[in-house]
Write an enzyme that holds these catalytic residues in place. Structure first.
Site, mmCIF file in Angstrom:
data_model
loop_
_atom_site.group_PDB
_atom_site.id
_atom_site.type_symbol
_atom_site.label_atom_id
_atom_site.label_comp_id
_atom_site.label_asym_id
_atom_site.label_seq_id
_atom_site.Cartn_x
_atom_site.Cartn_y
_atom_site.Cartn_z
ATOM 1 C CE LYS A 1 0.371 3.387 4.788
ATOM 2 N NZ LYS A 1 0.018 3.448 6.183
ATOM 3 N N GLY B 1 4.762 1.318 4.948
ATOM 4 C CA GLY B 1 6.096 1.931 4.905
ATOM 5 C C GLY B 1 7.176 1.080 4.243
ATOM 6 C CD GLU C 1 -2.949 5.258 6.816
ATOM 7 O OE1 GLU C 1 -2.976 5.325 5.575
ATOM 8 O OE2 GLU C 1 -1.991 4.743 7.449
ATOM 9 C CG ASN D 1 -1.712 1.240 1.413
ATOM 10 O OD1 ASN D 1 -1.836 2.028 0.474
ATOM 11 N ND2 ASN D 1 -2.269 1.437 2.599
ATOM 12 C CD GLU E 1 -3.770 -2.944 7.374
ATOM 13 O OE1 GLU E 1 -2.623 -3.069 6.961
ATOM 14 O OE2 GLU E 1 -4.485 -1.972 7.071
ATOM 15 C CG HIS F 1 -5.956 1.642 5.202
ATOM 16 N ND1 HIS F 1 -5.475 2.580 6.086
ATOM 17 C CD2 HIS F 1 -4.934 0.786 4.974
ATOM 18 C CE1 HIS F 1 -4.208 2.307 6.366
ATOM 19 N NE2 HIS F 1 -3.863 1.219 5.705
ATOM 20 N N GLY G 1 2.126 1.974 10.863
ATOM 21 C CA GLY G 1 3.032 3.105 10.726
ATOM 22 C C GLY G 1 3.704 3.517 12.024
HETATM 23 C C1 PEP Z 1 -0.916 -0.103 5.968
HETATM 24 O O1 PEP Z 1 -0.865 0.985 5.423
HETATM 25 O O2 PEP Z 1 -1.874 -0.847 5.728
HETATM 26 C C2 PEP Z 1 0.153 -0.499 6.888
HETATM 27 C C3 PEP Z 1 0.055 -1.652 7.475
HETATM 28 O O3 PEP Z 1 1.190 0.394 7.072
HETATM 29 P P1 PEP Z 1 2.607 0.090 7.785
HETATM 30 O O4 PEP Z 1 3.143 -1.194 7.151
HETATM 31 O O5 PEP Z 1 3.453 1.269 7.474
HETATM 32 O O6 PEP Z 1 2.336 -0.104 9.243
#
Ligand code: PEP
Length: 255
Positions: A10, A241, A103, A8, A174, A101, A180
């Site tokens: 982003k 990330g 976010e 992802n 998640e 998600h 993040g």
């Molecule tokens: C995500 O954006 O779904 C995610 C898991 O981000 P990160 O790997 O940066 O924690």
């Protein structure tokens, strides 16, 4: 069932940056003297909309590499300023899309019901859907994991079509506190949450629920991916990330 290793990106990467990363990823995972793409893995990249085209080009005719979208609005077309519809994404070669998600739930205020309407709409239009679920730290501390994930799953899957093929739906567990932040859920936490998601899938879909892939997401890195991917009911990862760099993401894909 192949493990789905998803990136992802982003709101990162210009077209040129996306093209360079996608090409480097293909090179790293298809080179004859390297590990290549393991038989039991698929790669999915979810770039920003403006970079769909260069990533599509880089993945063209490369088996096991898929393109997806981070979002869409659940309507055919119309007066929805700033939004994008599924036909536009299908036109760009997207096979998958995300819904729910954290976010988008927490920064953009998307409700469980709105997320569910995206899952229903995306599936009806021919996209495979990844429904993201997960609890905040406060919710976990308050012992509300089952309630929160149960609520998100029930609303997210409320409008599933009859006879849905198992490969068309993916659940990404998640934990919000691990996204993040550099914090990763421990193996027991991941196994318990994925068992919960599996039981909710079976409750909703019967035997088909056993075939649906469940991804883990939350600070997955090359250093921890190998341990996470072998846990019970972990059928892939969703990476933010550490997916921005081709070398790092290729190590996760082959972990
Ligand atoms: C995500 O954006 O779904 C995610 C898991 O981000 P990160 O790997 O940066 O924690």
């Amino acid at each position: 069932m192949k493990k789905l290793m998803a990136a992802n990106w982003k709101m990162y990467k210009t077209r040129d940056e996306a093209e360079d990363t996608a090409k480097a990823l293909v090179k790293l995972l298809t080179k004859s003297d390297g590990p290549g793409l393991p038989e039991d893995r698929e790669v999915l990249v979810l770039p920003p909309f403006t970079a769909l085209r260069p990533v599509r080009k880089a993945f063209k005719n490369v088996p096991g590499f898929f393109l997806g979208a981070q979002n869409f609005y659940p309507a055919e077309q119309g007066a929805y300023t700033g939004e994008i519809c599924t036909d536009m994404l299908l036109d760009y070669g997207c096979a998958y899309a995300l819904a729910g998600h954290s976010e988008r739930r927490h920064i953009l205020g998307e409700s469980d019901e709105f997320v569910g309407s995206k899952v229903t709409f995306g599936l009806a239009k021919g996209l495979s859907m990844i429904l993201c679920v997960g609890e905040t730290l406060d919710e976990r501390k308050a012992g509300r994991l089952e309630e929160v994930v149960g609520r998100q799953m029930r609303a997210g899957l409320a409008g599933l079509p009859e006879g849905l093929a198992s490969e068309r739906l993916v659940i990404a567990y998640e934990p919000v506190w691990a996204i993040g932040t550099g914090l990763t859920a421990g193996p027991e936490e991941i196994v318990a949450a994925h068992a919960l998601v599996r039981s909710l899938l079976v409750e909703r879909l019967g035997e088909t629920g056993r075939e649906i892939r469940i991804q883990y997401g939350g600070s997955v890195k090359p250093e921890n991916a190998g341990d996470i991917i072998t846990l019970d009911n972990v059928d892939g990862v969703l990476v933010g990330g550490s997916s921005l760099n081709a070398e790092s993401f290729s190590r996760i894909v082959t972990a």
